[in-house]
Design a protein around this motif. Structure first.
Motif, short mmCIF file in Angstrom:
data_model
loop_
_atom_site.label_atom_id
_atom_site.label_comp_id
_atom_site.label_asym_id
_atom_site.label_seq_id
_atom_site.Cartn_x
_atom_site.Cartn_y
_atom_site.Cartn_z
N GLU A 278 0.84 -1.19 0.00
CA GLU A 278 0.00 0.00 0.00
C GLU A 278 0.88 1.25 0.00
O GLU A 278 1.87 1.34 0.73
CB GLU A 278 -0.91 0.01 1.22
N LEU A 279 0.51 2.23 -0.81
CA LEU A 279 1.29 3.45 -0.96
C LEU A 279 0.71 4.58 -0.11
O LEU A 279 -0.50 4.65 0.13
CB LEU A 279 1.32 3.88 -2.43
N ILE A 280 1.59 5.46 0.32
CA ILE A 280 1.20 6.63 1.10
C ILE A 280 1.33 7.87 0.23
O ILE A 280 2.39 8.12 -0.35
CB ILE A 280 2.08 6.79 2.36
N LEU A 281 0.25 8.64 0.16
CA LEU A 281 0.28 9.92 -0.55
C LEU A 281 0.21 11.04 0.47
O LEU A 281 -0.64 11.02 1.36
CB LEU A 281 -0.90 10.04 -1.52
N PRO A 282 1.07 12.05 0.36
CA PRO A 282 0.98 13.19 1.28
C PRO A 282 -0.37 13.89 1.11
O PRO A 282 -0.97 13.85 0.03
CB PRO A 282 2.14 14.09 0.84
N PRO A 283 -0.85 14.56 2.14
CA PRO A 283 -2.10 15.32 2.00
C PRO A 283 -1.96 16.40 0.92
O PRO A 283 -0.86 16.90 0.68
CB PRO A 283 -2.28 15.96 3.39
N PRO A 284 -3.06 16.76 0.27
CA PRO A 284 -3.00 17.77 -0.80
C PRO A 284 -2.33 19.07 -0.37
O PRO A 284 -1.58 19.67 -1.15
CB PRO A 284 -4.47 17.99 -1.17
N GLU A 285 -2.59 19.50 0.86
CA GLU A 285 -1.99 20.77 1.29
C GLU A 285 -0.47 20.67 1.42
O GLU A 285 0.25 21.65 1.18
CB GLU A 285 -2.61 21.23 2.62
N VAL A 286 0.03 19.49 1.77
CA VAL A 286 1.48 19.29 1.84
C VAL A 286 2.07 19.25 0.44
O VAL A 286 3.15 19.81 0.18
CB VAL A 286 1.81 18.00 2.62
N CYS A 287 1.38 18.60 -0.48
CA CYS A 287 1.85 18.57 -1.88
C CYS A 287 1.94 19.98 -2.44
O CYS A 287 2.92 20.34 -3.11
CB CYS A 287 0.91 17.72 -2.73
N GLN A 288 0.90 20.79 -2.18
CA GLN A 288 0.90 22.16 -2.70
C GLN A 288 2.00 22.99 -2.05
O GLN A 288 2.69 23.77 -2.72
CB GLN A 288 -0.46 22.81 -2.45
N HIS A 289 2.19 22.80 -0.75
CA HIS A 289 3.25 23.52 -0.04
C HIS A 289 4.62 23.17 -0.61
O HIS A 289 5.46 24.06 -0.83
CB HIS A 289 3.20 23.17 1.45
N THR A 290 4.84 21.89 -0.90
CA THR A 290 6.12 21.46 -1.46
C THR A 290 6.33 22.05 -2.85
O THR A 290 7.43 22.51 -3.20
CB THR A 290 6.19 19.93 -1.52
N SER A 291 5.27 22.05 -3.66
CA SER A 291 5.35 22.64 -4.99
C SER A 291 5.72 24.12 -4.90
O SER A 291 6.56 24.63 -5.66
CB SER A 291 4.02 22.48 -5.72
N GLN B 114 7.35 25.52 -2.48
CA GLN B 114 8.75 25.62 -2.04
C GLN B 114 9.70 25.47 -3.23
O GLN B 114 10.69 26.20 -3.35
CB GLN B 114 9.05 24.54 -0.99
N PHE B 115 9.42 24.51 -4.10
CA PHE B 115 10.24 24.36 -5.31
C PHE B 115 10.19 25.63 -6.16
O PHE B 115 11.21 26.10 -6.67
CB PHE B 115 9.75 23.17 -6.14
N LYS B 116 8.98 26.19 -6.29
CA LYS B 116 8.82 27.37 -7.13
C LYS B 116 9.65 28.54 -6.62
O LYS B 116 10.16 29.35 -7.39
CB LYS B 116 7.35 27.75 -7.20
N ALA B 117 9.81 28.63 -5.31
CA ALA B 117 10.59 29.72 -4.71
C ALA B 117 12.06 29.65 -5.08
O ALA B 117 12.78 30.65 -4.97
CB ALA B 117 10.43 29.70 -3.19
N HIS B 118 12.53 28.47 -5.50
CA HIS B 118 13.94 28.30 -5.89
C HIS B 118 14.14 28.30 -7.40
O HIS B 118 15.22 27.96 -7.88
CB HIS B 118 14.49 27.00 -5.29
N GLU B 119 13.11 28.67 -8.14
CA GLU B 119 13.20 28.67 -9.59
C GLU B 119 13.73 30.02 -10.06
O GLU B 119 12.98 30.93 -10.39
CB GLU B 119 11.85 28.34 -10.21
N HIS B 120 15.06 30.15 -10.09
CA HIS B 120 15.70 31.38 -10.53
C HIS B 120 17.04 31.04 -11.17
O HIS B 120 17.58 29.93 -10.99
CB HIS B 120 15.86 32.37 -9.38
#
Length: 259
Positions: free
Chosen positions: A214-227, A229-235
């Motif tokens: 069985e696989l574990i998926l992070p909650p949607p709010e955590v996925c969005q938060h991580t996305s 965070q990545f976007k903040a380093h896109e420079h």
């Protein structure tokens, strides 16, 4: 170096174009280094500066690990080769590569570089109904930031370009169903980092799903938060750091990709 004997001058191109040729040739070798090639059948392209809407693509038949700046072919958005002095013909450009890449370059002038791969992991995820799942940190980078394009056969029909562009939308990454992956970047370093992250995400998904547990998926709010965070380093500074590290992986290649 005397400007008259510089590589750009000898090739009959501007210094800016020669630098893009060198970076794109390096990108081809990095794709080979990471084993993301499909022999000679995928494509990487880069838009050249200027109003002519010219871009570079690989000469059909050259192995990615051997790609040099001089092997790249300059074409326009109609697929016409614009280098008359090199004895090239239409057979030197893969028609499917032209169709896919010209579609993106024509519609998305912000995407200077476009990468298309056919890896086992990318194809596997493209064939899964759920598409890319937020199973890993790498995948969360693309949470709500990836498009999907349905398979229509080998990309030879130019009218498919409108649908490719519509399905990509404003994203910089897209999964081509039953086909592979496509990413773009405002620069070659950004495009490289995008394909690196997407390929790693797909490989992790295939491995996780093959475990039979069985696989574990992070909650949607955590996925969005991580996305986010990545976007903040896109420079540019971050892309340059990654690119410089990546180039050290291929600096001992022979012949030199900058030739």
């Amino acid at each position: 170096m005397n400007i008259e004997t510089s590589p750009a001058s000898l090739a009959g191109v501007s210094e800016a174009e020669w630098q893009i040729r060198c970076d794109l040739a390096a990108l081809y070798r990095l794709i080979a280094h990471h084993r993301w090639t499909d022999f000679i059948y995928t494509h990487l392209s880069a838009r050249l500066p200027g109003k002519e809407d010219h871009f570079l693509i690989n000469k059909y038949g050259v192995n990615f690990q051997h790609m040099r700046a001089s092997d790249l072919v300059k074409i326009d958005v109609n697929g016409t080769i614009v280098e008359e002095t090199r004895g090239l013909s239409s057979r030197d450009v893969n028609a499917a590569g032209f169709c896919i890449h010209s579609a993106i370059h024509m519609a998305r002038h912000d995407l200077m570089c476009v990468i298309h791969t056919h890896t086992a992991a990318g194809i596997a995820v493209s064939a899964q109904k759920e598409g890319l799942l937020p199973l890993s940190q790498h995948a969360c980078k693309f949470y709500n930031r990836i498009g999907y394009h349905g398979y229509e056969g080998i990309a030879l029909d130019l009218d498919e370009r409108e649908r490719l562009v519509a399905d990509l939308g404003q994203h910089k990454a897209m999964i081509l169903r039953n086909h592979g992956l496509l990413v773009g970047g405002t620069s070659i370093p950004e495009a490289f980092l995008n394909i690196y992250m997407l390929e790693r995400a797909c490989a992790a998904q295939v491995d996780a799903m093959s475990g039979g547990r069985e696989l574990i998926l992070p909650p949607p709010e955590v996925c969005q938060h991580t996305s986010d965070q990545f976007k903040a380093h896109e420079h540019d500074e971050h892309y340059a750091m990654v690119w410089d590290a990546a180039l050290r992986l291929i600096e001992d290649g022979k012949p030199d990709y900058r030739s």
